[in-house]
Design a protein around this motif. Structure first.
Motif, PDB file in Angstrom:
ATOM      1  N   ASP A  64       0.826  -1.216   0.000  1.00  0.00           N
ATOM      2  CA  ASP A  64       0.000   0.000   0.000  1.00  0.00           C
ATOM      3  C   ASP A  64       0.853   1.256   0.000  1.00  0.00           C
ATOM      4  O   ASP A  64       0.530   2.259   0.649  1.00  0.00           O
ATOM      5  N   GLU A  70      -5.235   0.427  -6.569  1.00  0.00           N
ATOM      6  CA  GLU A  70      -5.917  -0.720  -5.969  1.00  0.00           C
ATOM      7  C   GLU A  70      -4.941  -1.655  -5.265  1.00  0.00           C
ATOM      8  O   GLU A  70      -5.265  -2.269  -4.258  1.00  0.00           O
ATOM      9  N   SER A  87      -3.576  -1.573 -11.253  1.00  0.00           N
ATOM     10  CA  SER A  87      -4.769  -0.752 -11.487  1.00  0.00           C
ATOM     11  C   SER A  87      -5.811  -1.563 -12.245  1.00  0.00           C
ATOM     12  O   SER A  87      -5.482  -2.250 -13.220  1.00  0.00           O
ATOM     13  N   LEU A  88      -7.049  -1.492 -11.792  1.00  0.00           N
ATOM     14  CA  LEU A  88      -8.143  -2.252 -12.402  1.00  0.00           C
ATOM     15  C   LEU A  88      -8.869  -1.402 -13.435  1.00  0.00           C
ATOM     16  O   LEU A  88      -9.121  -0.214 -13.230  1.00  0.00           O
ATOM     17  N   ALA A 185      -4.639  -6.016  -5.239  1.00  0.00           N
ATOM     18  CA  ALA A 185      -5.735  -5.495  -6.061  1.00  0.00           C
ATOM     19  C   ALA A 185      -6.850  -6.526  -6.204  1.00  0.00           C
ATOM     20  O   ALA A 185      -8.045  -6.189  -6.135  1.00  0.00           O
ATOM     21  N   LYS A 188      -9.081  -6.783  -3.220  1.00  0.00           N
ATOM     22  CA  LYS A 188     -10.093  -5.731  -3.151  1.00  0.00           C
ATOM     23  C   LYS A 188     -11.331  -6.093  -3.969  1.00  0.00           C
ATOM     24  O   LYS A 188     -12.451  -5.735  -3.600  1.00  0.00           O
TER      25      LYS A 188
END
Length: 288
Positions: A64, A70, A87-88, A185, A188
């Motif tokens: 993080d 993400e 990144s999504l 990611a 999440k």
């Protein structure tokens, strides 16, 4: 004894008749065996950064690190430092549309002063260099090897690896760190209820192995890499499956025995790196 810039080694025998140490061939007549079953001692003293030949540089993975992504980490391998983000994006490349499968792709870059002298940014050249293109494709291949793309769904995970300081092994550090960023990611997506489980099949990490001054070494720093006789990069899973091997005989060729030794050295290194990943991802449950 013999010496070079990285280490020195010596072999001696203890002669119980004199109570002293003798070098091979000294203190005994030609062909005469030491009657004391002499103890043979071999000591590898140090590399340029005081590591043993089979020792990784210190590894630190900080999760993080970029709060807007993400998934993200800062990975430090010795003096090499890479920021990895995941990144999504709810789209896929045209060749995957309506397939039900997702995609993972990567971009890689280095800050201009990540190296000892300033390097121009790729953007000033109008396109990525061949090296940049090769490395970012390698990172994407490594991560796709351990993910079930059909379980990911029709979405893309963009992996960005930005080297902020380079001291050898930037591509291997990028792969090792990128896996953790990707996992964070995907967690999440599970937390949001978008996925029912993290669609990873296994852990993956990467490490370099080289032959320097005739000796096999794990995890080369820049000083070692720049003068290596043989330079190899290994990408492996926690299950000891090989994803990719890059090997170059820079100054001398190597045989199958040496290759096997390098594979074993890399396997031990990857095991240690994956233990670091697992320490960060202690709550991650891989899809069975």
């Amino acid at each position: 004894s013999s010496t070079n810039s990285n280490f020195f080694s010596f072999e001696t025998s203890f002669d119980c008749r004199t109570g002293g140490m003798v070098s091979p061939g000294l203190g005994l007549a030609r062909g005469q065996a030491n009657p004391c079953q002499a103890v043979r001692i071999r000591s590898m003293i140090y590399r340029s950064d005081n590591r043993m030949l089979d020792q990784l540089r210190p590894v630190k993975i900080i999760p993080d690190f970029i709060t807007t992504a993400e998934g993200s980490v800062l990975i430090e391998v010795g003096n090499t430092r890479v920021i990895c983000t995941a990144s999504l994006e709810e789209t896929v490349p045209p060749f995957l549309r309506n397939s039900g499968k997702g995609w993972i792709t990567s971009e890689y870059s280095m800050l201009p002063r990540a190296t000892l002298t300033r390097m121009p940014r790729d953007v000033t050249k109008g396109r990525p260099t061949g090296r940049t293109h090769e490395i970012q494709r390698l990172i994407g291949r490594a991560l796709r090897a351990v993910i079930d793309l059909s379980r990911l769904g029709e979405r893309t995970v963009w992996i960005d690896c930005d080297v902020i300081q380079a001291d050898g092994g930037t591509r291997t550090a990028s792969i090792t760190g990128a896996f953790v960023a990707l996992s964070l990611a995907l967690e999440k997506l599970v937390d949001a209820g978008t996925l029912t489980s993290v669609p990873l099949r296994d852990f993956v990490a990467a490490v370099s192995v080289g032959m320097v001054d005739g000796e096999l070494m794990l995890d080369l720093c820049y000083e070692e890499d720049s003068r290596a006789d043989v330079d190899m990069n290994f990408v492996m899973t926690a299950g000891h499956k090989i994803v990719e091997i890059q090997a170059t005989a820079e100054h001398r060729v190597f045989d199958e025995k040496q290759l096997a030794d390098m594979v074993a050295l890399a396997r031990a290194g990857v095991d240690s790196l994956i233990s670091k990943q697992q320490g960060v991802l202690s709550q991650l449950t891989l899809r069975q």
